[in-house]
Design an enzyme around this catalytic site. Sequence first.
Site, PDB file in Angstrom:
ATOM      1  N   SER A  11       0.839  -1.199   0.000  1.00  0.00           N
ATOM      2  CA  SER A  11       0.000   0.000   0.000  1.00  0.00           C
ATOM      3  C   SER A  11       0.879   1.256   0.000  1.00  0.00           C
ATOM      4  CB  SER A  11      -0.879   0.000   1.249  1.00  0.00           C
ATOM      5  OG  SER A  11      -0.059  -0.081   2.400  1.00  0.00           O
ATOM      6  N   TYR A  42      -3.944   1.148   3.905  1.00  0.00           N
ATOM      7  CA  TYR A  42      -5.014   0.194   3.632  1.00  0.00           C
ATOM      8  C   TYR A  42      -5.620  -0.344   4.931  1.00  0.00           C
ATOM      9  CZ  TYR A  42      -3.871  -0.498  -1.399  1.00  0.00           C
ATOM     10  OH  TYR A  42      -3.677  -0.361  -2.748  1.00  0.00           O
ATOM     11  N   GLY A  43      -4.840  -0.271   6.012  1.00  0.00           N
ATOM     12  CA  GLY A  43      -5.222  -0.908   7.287  1.00  0.00           C
ATOM     13  C   GLY A  43      -6.672  -0.686   7.717  1.00  0.00           C
ATOM     14  N   ASN A  74       0.672  -7.046   4.759  1.00  0.00           N
ATOM     15  CA  ASN A  74      -0.174  -8.011   5.478  1.00  0.00           C
ATOM     16  C   ASN A  74      -1.649  -7.744   5.234  1.00  0.00           C
ATOM     17  OD1 ASN A  74       1.554  -9.692   7.633  1.00  0.00           O
ATOM     18  ND2 ASN A  74       2.521  -7.739   7.204  1.00  0.00           N
ATOM     19  N   THR A  75      -2.009  -6.451   5.158  1.00  0.00           N
ATOM     20  CA  THR A  75      -3.420  -6.117   4.984  1.00  0.00           C
ATOM     21  C   THR A  75      -3.915  -6.627   3.633  1.00  0.00           C
ATOM     22  OG1 THR A  75      -2.942  -4.146   6.295  1.00  0.00           O
ATOM     23  CG2 THR A  75      -5.062  -4.209   5.158  1.00  0.00           C
ATOM     24  N   CYS A 192       3.095  -6.422  10.238  1.00  0.00           N
ATOM     25  CA  CYS A 192       2.844  -5.291   9.339  1.00  0.00           C
ATOM     26  C   CYS A 192       4.211  -4.869   8.826  1.00  0.00           C
ATOM     27  CB  CYS A 192       2.188  -4.140  10.086  1.00  0.00           C
ATOM     28  SG  CYS A 192       2.124  -2.619   9.112  1.00  0.00           S
ATOM     29  N   THR A 193       4.305  -4.663   7.530  1.00  0.00           N
ATOM     30  CA  THR A 193       5.624  -4.438   6.942  1.00  0.00           C
ATOM     31  C   THR A 193       6.226  -3.068   7.305  1.00  0.00           C
ATOM     32  OG1 THR A 193       4.518  -3.770   4.896  1.00  0.00           O
ATOM     33  CG2 THR A 193       5.285  -6.045   5.052  1.00  0.00           C
TER      34      THR A 193
END
Length: 281
Positions: A11, A42-43, A74-75, A192-193
């Site tokens: 994202s 995006y979360g 991850n999202t 989460c990256t």
Amino acid sequence: MKTTPIGIFDSGYGGLTILSAIRRLMPQYDYLYLGDNARAPYGPRSFEVVYEYTRQAVETLFRQGCRLVILACNTASAKALRTIQQNDLGMRVATHRVLGVIRPTVEAIGSLTESGHIGLFATPGTVKSGSYHLELQKLAPHLQLTSLACPMWVPLVEYGEAESDGANFFVEKRVNEMLHADPKIDTFILGCTHYPLLLPKIRKATPGHIRIVAQGDIVAYSLQNYLHRHGDLEAACTKGGNCRYLTTENAETFASTARIFLNQEVTDVEKITLGTMTAHQ
Ligand code: DGL
């Protein structure tokens, strides 16, 4: 010459932590990074929106020549990967692949914990999706997972506040909350990256016996293993050692922020539009 780079999508900037680990392990390949910076984060977004944005990004990377795309988010992995794999590859199903970051992380985690109690820090979207729980149930049902959404952690990183004193408050708050929820935890997953950028603060707030696992190396080794097992795909990936960047925001802004994530100059950046882009809400 036309290249077939490995596509890395996020994202925003967080996926650069994954790109960095992948390039360290496999510098020989060409890479194409796409950050949907104009529509990040995006979360907090719904399933439908994350799916549609991710689908547009994957389509764009395929059109740019990628045959393998990693959702380094991850999202997006939680909310879009399965549907894209099952419904959207169409005619490309035999030649193209899309992989995520959640499964490799869950595959690795069993060998890292001794107490069997794990704490997952992630975005509200990833936590709400239950994706880590679902994968754990399949691969290691004996492990006990506690998930905690950290809505402030991504903005802290995106706005360059990861090293500020103010960030300590938000990091300590979540770490304490996690350990209160399950004092037996011996392993934290940074799901989460973006979170590796907060690692020094997370480490400082965390008791020394707890292992903190970031995803970069896990995803890199998993990808290397995947390429060993899929020789046709590996052979198709061009090996010029180059990396280009696409962003949906301003190219100069991307280049200067990406430098913080990668710790090196970023030059080859192009601004693009994904689908019919809606305004940032
Ligand atoms: N990089 C995303 C992830 O790993 C977080 C950023 C966002 O919310 O867009 O979940």
